[in-house]
Design an enzyme around this catalytic site. Structure first.
Site, PDB file in Angstrom:
ATOM      1  N   CYS A  92       0.967  -1.099   0.008  1.00  0.00           N
ATOM      2  CA  CYS A  92       0.087  -0.237   0.121  1.00  0.00           C
ATOM      3  C   CYS A  92       1.194   1.169  -0.017  1.00  0.00           C
ATOM      4  O   CYS A  92       1.857   1.246  -0.314  1.00  0.00           O
ATOM      5  CB  CYS A  92      -1.187  -0.430   1.300  1.00  0.00           C
ATOM      6  SG  CYS A  92      -0.612  -0.312   3.031  1.00  0.00           S
ATOM      7  N   ASN A 134       2.483   1.236   4.381  1.00  0.00           N
ATOM      8  CA  ASN A 134       2.763   0.185   5.343  1.00  0.00           C
ATOM      9  C   ASN A 134       2.569   0.220   6.626  1.00  0.00           C
ATOM     10  O   ASN A 134       3.125  -0.331   7.529  1.00  0.00           O
ATOM     11  CB  ASN A 134       4.149   0.009   4.738  1.00  0.00           C
ATOM     12  CG  ASN A 134       4.227  -1.730   5.069  1.00  0.00           C
ATOM     13  OD1 ASN A 134       5.905  -1.903   5.918  1.00  0.00           O
ATOM     14  ND2 ASN A 134       3.174  -3.021   4.875  1.00  0.00           N
ATOM     15  N   ASP A 194      -7.967   3.880   0.831  1.00  0.00           N
ATOM     16  CA  ASP A 194      -7.068   3.819   1.945  1.00  0.00           C
ATOM     17  C   ASP A 194      -7.866   5.014   3.500  1.00  0.00           C
ATOM     18  O   ASP A 194      -8.583   5.641   3.541  1.00  0.00           O
ATOM     19  CB  ASP A 194      -6.366   5.591   1.918  1.00  0.00           C
ATOM     20  CG  ASP A 194      -4.509   5.343   2.725  1.00  0.00           C
ATOM     21  OD1 ASP A 194      -5.509   5.166   4.181  1.00  0.00           O
ATOM     22  OD2 ASP A 194      -3.800   6.546   2.648  1.00  0.00           O
ATOM     23  N   CYS A 233      -1.492   1.130   7.577  1.00  0.00           N
ATOM     24  CA  CYS A 233      -3.150   0.267   7.403  1.00  0.00           C
ATOM     25  C   CYS A 233      -3.281  -0.800   6.585  1.00  0.00           C
ATOM     26  O   CYS A 233      -3.581  -1.566   6.831  1.00  0.00           O
ATOM     27  CB  CYS A 233      -3.318   1.890   7.056  1.00  0.00           C
ATOM     28  SG  CYS A 233      -3.226   2.912   8.306  1.00  0.00           S
ATOM     29  N   ARG A 234      -4.003  -0.793   5.578  1.00  0.00           N
ATOM     30  CA  ARG A 234      -4.225  -1.655   4.385  1.00  0.00           C
ATOM     31  C   ARG A 234      -3.389  -3.024   4.406  1.00  0.00           C
ATOM     32  O   ARG A 234      -4.253  -3.955   4.744  1.00  0.00           O
ATOM     33  CB  ARG A 234      -4.387  -1.330   3.023  1.00  0.00           C
ATOM     34  CG  ARG A 234      -5.362   0.012   3.501  1.00  0.00           C
ATOM     35  CD  ARG A 234      -5.564   0.952   2.026  1.00  0.00           C
ATOM     36  NE  ARG A 234      -4.870   1.695   1.799  1.00  0.00           N
ATOM     37  CZ  ARG A 234      -4.245   1.990   1.029  1.00  0.00           C
ATOM     38  NH1 ARG A 234      -5.466   2.609   0.017  1.00  0.00           N
ATOM     39  NH2 ARG A 234      -2.898   3.268   0.812  1.00  0.00           N
ATOM     40  N   SER A 235      -1.888  -2.651   3.513  1.00  0.00           N
ATOM     41  CA  SER A 235      -1.139  -3.513   3.642  1.00  0.00           C
ATOM     42  C   SER A 235      -0.993  -4.852   5.263  1.00  0.00           C
ATOM     43  O   SER A 235      -0.647  -6.042   5.157  1.00  0.00           O
ATOM     44  CB  SER A 235       0.301  -3.548   2.592  1.00  0.00           C
ATOM     45  OG  SER A 235       0.970  -2.076   3.654  1.00  0.00           O
TER      46      SER A 235
END
Ligand code: 4NP
Length: 157
Positions: free
Chosen positions: A11, A14, A126, A16-18
């Site tokens: 993401c 690195n 995001d 939050c999402r990934s």
């Protein structure tokens, strides 16, 4: 034994999402007893060596997954060689990944939601500028992609 597959979730930051995708996928492949190397990285360098966002940590903890030891890192050129699957969270991630990937590794890049049965082409938005509820929504979206991704690997192993 490890399979020949390896997955890098990517993401922007690195944090939050990934890391969520990494945690959810490790959890899912453990349940299915699939052996796949998994990691995550960011396109940017702002959060190198930082733990995930506290809201990411909290959401993972809701699912009984401890990610406090995760640390941010930035994607590097060797990653495109070392991993068989480089998986982005949104279309911008894919655009930037394709810009920095060696030409012979372009085929390794894909969008997480393209593995879901019902949400192909959609983005994992995001949640960074949102609140805890946004992180809960993000986890649910990530899970949809992750289940599809685990199904995809299970069929090939
Ligand atoms: P992520 O969210 O890409 O899901 O980790 C973000 C976290 C931080 C920033 C951007 C996105 N940032 O600009 O610091």
């Amino acid at each position: 034994m490890h399979s020949s597959f390896s997955v890098l979730f990517v993401c922007l930051g690195n944090i939050c999402r990934s890391p969520m995708a990494e945690a959810a996928f490790i959890n899912e492949i453990q349940k299915r007893q699939l052996h796949i190397k998994v990691d995550s990285a960011g396109l940017g360098s702002w959060h190198v060596n930082n733990p995930p966002d506290r809201r990411t940590i909290k959401e993972a903890a809701q699912h009984k997954i401890d990610i406090t030891h995760y640390r941010g890192r930035q994607i590097q050129s060797e990653d495109f060689v070392d991993f068989t699957h480089i998986i982005g969270m949104d279309h911008k991630n894919i655009y930037h990944l394709k810009k920095i990937a060696p030409p012979e590794c372009l085929h390794k890049i894909s969008l997480l939601m393209d593995y879901s049965l019902t949400h192909k082409g959609q983005e994992i938005a995001d949640p960074y500028h949102g609140d805890q509820l946004d992180f809960e929504v993000t986890w649910k979206q990530v899970e949809l992609g992750i289940i599809g991704l685990a199904d995809y690997f299970e069929k090939q192993l």
